[in-house]
Design an enzyme around this catalytic site. Structure first.
Site, PDB file in Angstrom:
ATOM      1  N   ASN A   9      26.536 -51.376  11.950  1.00 47.68           N
ATOM      2  CA  ASN A   9      27.911 -50.976  11.654  1.00 47.68           C
ATOM      3  C   ASN A   9      28.148 -49.585  12.245  1.00 47.68           C
ATOM      4  O   ASN A   9      27.460 -48.631  11.864  1.00 47.68           O
ATOM      5  CB  ASN A   9      28.115 -50.955  10.128  1.00 47.68           C
ATOM      6  CG  ASN A   9      29.545 -50.623   9.727  1.00 47.68           C
ATOM      7  OD1 ASN A   9      30.138 -49.722  10.307  1.00 47.68           O
ATOM      8  ND2 ASN A   9      30.072 -51.342   8.755  1.00 47.68           N
ATOM      9  N   ASP A  11      30.971 -47.814  12.115  1.00 50.30           N
ATOM     10  CA  ASP A  11      32.114 -47.103  11.507  1.00 50.30           C
ATOM     11  C   ASP A  11      31.972 -45.592  11.577  1.00 50.30           C
ATOM     12  O   ASP A  11      32.935 -44.873  11.888  1.00 50.30           O
ATOM     13  CB  ASP A  11      32.256 -47.459  10.020  1.00 50.30           C
ATOM     14  CG  ASP A  11      32.725 -48.869   9.774  1.00 50.30           C
ATOM     15  OD1 ASP A  11      32.713 -49.276   8.590  1.00 50.30           O
ATOM     16  OD2 ASP A  11      33.082 -49.556  10.745  1.00 50.30           O
ATOM     17  N   HIS A  12      30.771 -45.103  11.245  1.00 48.56           N
ATOM     18  CA  HIS A  12      30.678 -43.657  11.020  1.00 48.56           C
ATOM     19  C   HIS A  12      30.438 -42.832  12.278  1.00 48.56           C
ATOM     20  O   HIS A  12      30.454 -41.598  12.229  1.00 48.56           O
ATOM     21  CB  HIS A  12      29.688 -43.372   9.883  1.00 48.56           C
ATOM     22  CG  HIS A  12      30.181 -43.987   8.607  1.00 48.56           C
ATOM     23  ND1 HIS A  12      31.383 -43.624   8.044  1.00 48.56           N
ATOM     24  CD2 HIS A  12      29.698 -44.998   7.875  1.00 48.56           C
ATOM     25  CE1 HIS A  12      31.594 -44.367   6.964  1.00 48.56           C
ATOM     26  NE2 HIS A  12      30.602 -45.223   6.850  1.00 48.56           N
ATOM     27  N   HIS A  45      34.569 -52.011  10.550  1.00 46.31           N
ATOM     28  CA  HIS A  45      35.456 -52.209   9.411  1.00 46.31           C
ATOM     29  C   HIS A  45      36.801 -51.567   9.743  1.00 46.31           C
ATOM     30  O   HIS A  45      36.935 -50.354   9.729  1.00 46.31           O
ATOM     31  CB  HIS A  45      34.843 -51.554   8.170  1.00 46.31           C
ATOM     32  CG  HIS A  45      35.619 -51.780   6.919  1.00 46.31           C
ATOM     33  ND1 HIS A  45      35.213 -51.268   5.712  1.00 46.31           N
ATOM     34  CD2 HIS A  45      36.766 -52.468   6.672  1.00 46.31           C
ATOM     35  CE1 HIS A  45      36.081 -51.621   4.776  1.00 46.31           C
ATOM     36  NE2 HIS A  45      37.024 -52.354   5.331  1.00 46.31           N
ATOM     37  N   ARG A  47      39.831 -50.531   8.494  1.00 44.49           N
ATOM     38  CA  ARG A  47      40.456 -50.291   7.200  1.00 44.49           C
ATOM     39  C   ARG A  47      41.954 -50.109   7.333  1.00 44.49           C
ATOM     40  O   ARG A  47      42.447 -49.667   8.376  1.00 44.49           O
ATOM     41  CB  ARG A  47      39.859 -49.026   6.544  1.00 44.49           C
ATOM     42  CG  ARG A  47      38.484 -49.229   5.929  1.00 44.49           C
ATOM     43  CD  ARG A  47      37.961 -47.937   5.317  1.00 44.49           C
ATOM     44  NE  ARG A  47      36.766 -48.163   4.509  1.00 44.49           N
ATOM     45  CZ  ARG A  47      36.787 -48.408   3.193  1.00 44.49           C
ATOM     46  NH1 ARG A  47      37.962 -48.464   2.557  1.00 44.49           N
ATOM     47  NH2 ARG A  47      35.668 -48.605   2.524  1.00 44.49           N
ATOM     48  N   ARG A  51      40.756 -44.853   8.622  1.00 49.58           N
ATOM     49  CA  ARG A  51      40.055 -43.573   8.477  1.00 49.58           C
ATOM     50  C   ARG A  51      38.939 -43.403   9.501  1.00 49.58           C
ATOM     51  O   ARG A  51      38.511 -42.311   9.781  1.00 49.58           O
ATOM     52  CB  ARG A  51      39.495 -43.441   7.060  1.00 49.58           C
ATOM     53  CG  ARG A  51      38.402 -44.421   6.742  1.00 49.58           C
ATOM     54  CD  ARG A  51      37.852 -44.217   5.346  1.00 49.58           C
ATOM     55  NE  ARG A  51      38.820 -44.631   4.312  1.00 49.58           N
ATOM     56  CZ  ARG A  51      38.485 -44.756   3.021  1.00 49.58           C
ATOM     57  NH1 ARG A  51      37.246 -44.498   2.628  1.00 49.58           N
ATOM     58  NH2 ARG A  51      39.386 -45.129   2.138  1.00 49.58           N
ATOM     59  N   GLU A  72      35.003 -56.550   9.798  1.00 51.84           N
ATOM     60  CA  GLU A  72      35.227 -56.470   8.352  1.00 51.84           C
ATOM     61  C   GLU A  72      36.675 -56.071   8.105  1.00 51.84           C
ATOM     62  O   GLU A  72      37.198 -55.177   8.779  1.00 51.84           O
ATOM     63  CB  GLU A  72      34.308 -55.418   7.724  1.00 51.84           C
ATOM     64  CG  GLU A  72      32.865 -55.811   7.721  1.00 51.84           C
ATOM     65  CD  GLU A  72      31.996 -54.792   7.001  1.00 51.84           C
ATOM     66  OE1 GLU A  72      32.412 -53.641   6.883  1.00 51.84           O
ATOM     67  OE2 GLU A  72      30.894 -55.159   6.568  1.00 51.84           O
ATOM     68  N   THR A 103      32.999 -48.810   0.258  1.00 54.06           N
ATOM     69  CA  THR A 103      33.167 -50.044  -0.512  1.00 54.06           C
ATOM     70  C   THR A 103      32.426 -49.942  -1.837  1.00 54.06           C
ATOM     71  O   THR A 103      31.263 -49.538  -1.868  1.00 54.06           O
ATOM     72  CB  THR A 103      32.631 -51.235   0.301  1.00 54.06           C
ATOM     73  OG1 THR A 103      33.359 -51.275   1.529  1.00 54.06           O
ATOM     74  CG2 THR A 103      32.831 -52.544  -0.444  1.00 54.06           C
ATOM     75  N   GLU A 153      28.044 -62.377   2.334  1.00 54.79           N
ATOM     76  CA  GLU A 153      27.232 -61.163   2.489  1.00 54.79           C
ATOM     77  C   GLU A 153      27.075 -60.561   1.111  1.00 54.79           C
ATOM     78  O   GLU A 153      28.067 -60.160   0.478  1.00 54.79           O
ATOM     79  CB  GLU A 153      27.855 -60.153   3.448  1.00 54.79           C
ATOM     80  CG  GLU A 153      26.987 -58.905   3.595  1.00 54.79           C
ATOM     81  CD  GLU A 153      27.437 -57.969   4.692  1.00 54.79           C
ATOM     82  OE1 GLU A 153      28.016 -58.435   5.700  1.00 54.79           O
ATOM     83  OE2 GLU A 153      27.199 -56.750   4.539  1.00 54.79           O
ATOM     84  N   HIS A 193      25.069 -53.000   2.582  1.00 56.79           N
ATOM     85  CA  HIS A 193      25.693 -51.838   1.940  1.00 56.79           C
ATOM     86  C   HIS A 193      24.639 -50.925   1.316  1.00 56.79           C
ATOM     87  O   HIS A 193      23.907 -51.322   0.411  1.00 56.79           O
ATOM     88  CB  HIS A 193      26.747 -52.169   0.902  1.00 56.79           C
ATOM     89  CG  HIS A 193      27.542 -50.929   0.569  1.00 56.79           C
ATOM     90  ND1 HIS A 193      28.631 -50.514   1.300  1.00 56.79           N
ATOM     91  CD2 HIS A 193      27.336 -49.986  -0.377  1.00 56.79           C
ATOM     92  CE1 HIS A 193      29.087 -49.379   0.795  1.00 56.79           C
ATOM     93  NE2 HIS A 193      28.323 -49.030  -0.219  1.00 56.79           N
ATOM     94  N   GLY A 215      24.802 -49.540   8.414  1.00 55.28           N
ATOM     95  CA  GLY A 215      25.552 -48.576   9.218  1.00 55.28           C
ATOM     96  C   GLY A 215      25.239 -47.143   8.891  1.00 55.28           C
ATOM     97  O   GLY A 215      24.588 -46.443   9.672  1.00 55.28           O
ATOM     98  N   HIS A 216      25.649 -46.719   7.688  1.00 59.07           N
ATOM     99  CA  HIS A 216      25.596 -45.288   7.374  1.00 59.07           C
ATOM    100  C   HIS A 216      24.217 -44.679   7.618  1.00 59.07           C
ATOM    101  O   HIS A 216      24.077 -43.645   8.272  1.00 59.07           O
ATOM    102  CB  HIS A 216      26.019 -45.065   5.918  1.00 59.07           C
ATOM    103  CG  HIS A 216      26.160 -43.630   5.543  1.00 59.07           C
ATOM    104  ND1 HIS A 216      25.150 -42.940   4.922  1.00 59.07           N
ATOM    105  CD2 HIS A 216      27.168 -42.742   5.743  1.00 59.07           C
ATOM    106  CE1 HIS A 216      25.527 -41.689   4.727  1.00 59.07           C
ATOM    107  NE2 HIS A 216      26.735 -41.536   5.208  1.00 59.07           N
TER     108      HIS A 216
HETATM  109  C1  LIG Z   1      31.607 -53.710   3.200  1.00 57.33           C
HETATM  110  C2  LIG Z   1      30.631 -52.603   3.334  1.00 57.33           C
HETATM  111  O1  LIG Z   1      29.792 -52.386   2.518  1.00 57.33           O
HETATM  112  C3  LIG Z   1      30.662 -51.760   4.540  1.00 57.33           C
HETATM  113  O2  LIG Z   1      30.430 -52.523   5.630  1.00 57.33           O
HETATM  114  C4  LIG Z   1      31.979 -51.054   4.678  1.00 57.33           C
HETATM  115  O3  LIG Z   1      32.262 -50.815   6.029  1.00 57.33           O
HETATM  116  C5  LIG Z   1      31.858 -49.735   3.928  1.00 57.33           C
HETATM  117  O4  LIG Z   1      33.009 -48.992   4.192  1.00 57.33           O
HETATM  118  P1  LIG Z   1      32.844 -47.669   5.091  1.00 57.33           P
HETATM  119  O5  LIG Z   1      32.213 -48.086   6.386  1.00 57.33           O
HETATM  120  O6  LIG Z   1      34.260 -47.183   5.215  1.00 57.33           O
HETATM  121  O7  LIG Z   1      31.928 -46.759   4.306  1.00 57.33           O
HETATM  122  N1  LIG Z   2      28.559 -54.615   5.086  1.00 57.49           N
HETATM  123  C1  LIG Z   2      27.632 -53.507   5.079  1.00 57.49           C
HETATM  124  C2  LIG Z   2      27.779 -52.701   6.333  1.00 57.49           C
HETATM  125  O1  LIG Z   2      28.349 -53.164   7.311  1.00 57.49           O
HETATM  126  C3  LIG Z   2      27.210 -51.352   6.406  1.00 57.49           C
HETATM  127  O2  LIG Z   2      27.202 -50.729   5.159  1.00 57.49           O
HETATM  128  P1  LIG Z   2      26.472 -49.290   5.124  1.00 57.49           P
HETATM  129  O3  LIG Z   2      25.080 -49.476   5.669  1.00 57.49           O
HETATM  130  O4  LIG Z   2      27.283 -48.362   5.997  1.00 57.49           O
HETATM  131  O5  LIG Z   2      26.475 -48.893   3.654  1.00 57.49           O
END
Ligand SMILES: CC(=O)[C@@H](O)[C@H](O)COP(=O)(O)O
Ligand SMILES: NCC(=O)COP(=O)(O)O
Length: 262
Positions: A9, A11-12, A45, A47, A51, A72, A103, A153, A193, A215-216
């Site tokens: 993921n 996202d960050h 994701h 959103r 963001r 997502e 989430t 998931e 997550h 991801g994170h």
């Molecule tokens: C659904 C989930 O747990 C994550 O994939 C989601 O993307 C968390 O949101 P953020 O990436 O905005 O933290």
């Molecule tokens: N659905 C979980 C995801 O895509 C990543 O979650 P995270 O590892 O960023 O908490």
């Protein structure tokens, strides 16, 4: 026993970009690096508040990803319309609250069965495989099956946020029971997550789990070690756990300690 797959993921990466409103770092570039490093798919994701990941990121990745997109999104008309245009290989329906930091739980499928079923049908009509992001709860698992979705998931957040090893173990037992039940009724099971380099192995060792979306923790590690190494290191841990056929419940030795207090 099948290998376990890693969805990265990104996202960050976009969070860092949005912090200054610059054009860098580009999650599209990060996705390419992650794929080269062994990611089996890319999760993003989109959103409602944009963001981090934005519409341009989704549109470009739809054309550039070499593996597959797991988009997502919340169950809204806006997102269903976007997904109809993008036609991602995978779509994971997630709950979304504007005020949330991340989430906070699984999608309440049982409480909105008709709405989710309609969304699943619409996405599947465009050739998208649908996954529902839910808690390891029998009622939600049965509801997910009823919608016609082929994947779920399982939300691993409570496991990841455990304050001590006893709580972590109890959460792991709960996750395993839910995953085994979902598999027994014909659902394909992913998980994600809050997974990190220290807590991933017991989850990766659960044989019914097909893919972990992470991801994170990977992006955070990438800030120190670089994204290529961060992805390779995570994948290595996951494959080790699966190859060793670890018993998830007797893997205390692989716990890297419970979640450090912030
Ligand atoms: C659904 C989930 O747990 C994550 O994939 C989601 O993307 C968390 O949101 P953020 O990436 O905005 O933290
Ligand atoms: N659905 C979980 C995801 O895509 C990543 O979650 P995270 O590892 O960023 O908490």
């Amino acid at each position: 026993m099948k290998d376990i797959l890693l969805g990265v993921n990104v996202d960050h990466i976009a969070t860092l970009r949005q912090a200054r409103g610059t054009s860098y770092p580009d999650p599209v570039h990060a996705a390419s690096v992650a794929e080269h490093a062994g990611a089996d798919g890319i999760t993003i994701h989109l959103r409602e508040d944009r963001r981090h990941i934005n519409d341009r990121d989704v549109e470009v990745m739809a054309r550039t990803l070499q593996t597959r997109m797991n988009l997502e999104m919340a169950v809204t008309e806006e997102m269903l319309t976007i997904a109809a245009g993008i036609k991602p290989e995978f779509c994971c329906l997630v709950p979304e609250k504007r005020e949330e930091l991340t989430t906070e739980g699984g999608l309440d499928v049982a409480g909105q069965l008709d709405k989710v079923t309609d969304a699943v049908r619409r996405l599947q009509s465009h050739g998208t495989t649908v996954s529902l992001f839910i808690d390891a709860d029998i009622v939600q698992i049965d509801a997910a099956k009823a919608t016609g979705a082929t994947f779920i998931e399982i939300h691993t957040g409570q496991y990841a946020e455990a304050e001590n090893e006893q709580e972590m173990h109890a959460e792991l037992v709960r996750l395993i029971k839910g995953i085994e039940y979902a598999d027994s009724i014909g659902l394909k099971v992913n998980a994600g997550h809050g997974l990190t380099y220290f807590n991933v192995k017991p989850i990766a060792a659960i044989p019914q789990v097909i893919e972990l979306n992470i991801g994170h923790a990977i992006i955070a590690r990438a800030a120190i070690d670089g994204l290529d190494k961060a992805v390779r290191d995570m994948k290595k841990l996951m494959l080790e756990a699966r190859a060793m056929k670890l018993d998830p419940l007797s893997t205390h030795s692989v716990y890297g300690g419970v979640k450090a207090k912030p």
